[in-house]
Write an enzyme that holds these catalytic residues in place. Sequence first.
Site, PDB file in Angstrom:
ATOM      1  CD  GLN A 143      -3.307   0.596   1.874  1.00 20.22           C
ATOM      2  OE1 GLN A 143      -3.373  -0.457   2.485  1.00 20.22           O
ATOM      3  NE2 GLN A 143      -4.297   1.465   1.878  1.00 20.22           N
ATOM      4  CG  ASP A 144       1.259   4.131   3.023  1.00 16.36           C
ATOM      5  OD1 ASP A 144       1.200   3.052   3.652  1.00 16.36           O
ATOM      6  OD2 ASP A 144       0.947   5.221   3.525  1.00 16.36           O
ATOM      7  N   PRO A 145       4.683   3.093   1.805  1.00  9.77           N
ATOM      8  CG  PRO A 145       6.343   4.339   0.750  1.00  9.77           C
ATOM      9  CD  PRO A 145       4.861   4.304   0.979  1.00  9.77           C
TER      10      PRO A 145
ATOM     11  CG  HIS B  22      -2.783   5.127   4.894  1.00 13.12           C
ATOM     12  ND1 HIS B  22      -2.237   4.119   4.125  1.00 13.12           N
ATOM     13  CD2 HIS B  22      -3.326   4.525   5.984  1.00 13.12           C
ATOM     14  CE1 HIS B  22      -2.460   2.951   4.730  1.00 13.12           C
ATOM     15  NE2 HIS B  22      -3.106   3.171   5.849  1.00 13.12           N
TER      16      HIS B  22
END
Length: 229
Positions: A63-65, A134
């Site tokens: 999804q995100d880092p 996020h």
Amino acid sequence: MATELTWHDVLADEKQQPYFINTLHTVAGERQSGITVYPPQKDVFNAFRFTELGDVKVVILGQDPYHGPGQAHGLAFSVRPGIAPPPSLVNMYKELEASIPGFVRPAHGYLESWARQGVLLLNTVLTVRAGQAHSHASLGWETFTDKVISLINQHREGVVFLLWGSHAQKKGAIIDPQRHHILKAPHPSPLSAHRGFFGCNHFALTNQWLEQHGEKTIDWTPVLPAESE
């Protein structure tokens, strides 16, 4: 058959799009204003650096880092050498132990050796503010990574897509199941791994698919660069 096209060939036009230029500008502006953004700028596009388009055999979508110090380096789920594997990766290792004969869980979480074998470790959002999950979700990165997925769908055949969790599974709409092999399971996070990630057998099924289609299987034991020399 591997395409001769490179990421540069297929993404050059996308990188000229106003939304993409704006995304880079926004991230650069945050860094310049003193906000810590992960991963470091030099690592943001590492997924593409380590796995060329023509070499993509498997896609694992994140999804995100990671948003903790020193963790993120541009490969989904992977952390730098010397950083303890985060909980989701630990659960991936547990599933590997259960499904891949001889797999021994490493103490590190550096997955570059997967990437160099054709496993594209792609986060759908490529940057994040320190400590704020996020925080860059609406900057335009997903428009870019959706394009990346559609280009893989278009230019490659027989790629195994591992879609874990609802966010990744929504991306299945971009992928033609007649051209590619899609495997879905809950996310390996501690919140959901017991709902069906454990026992999904995705790593073994991936190698089974690759073998059946004449491709070299993935050695899922992550190797640090110094160990592989």
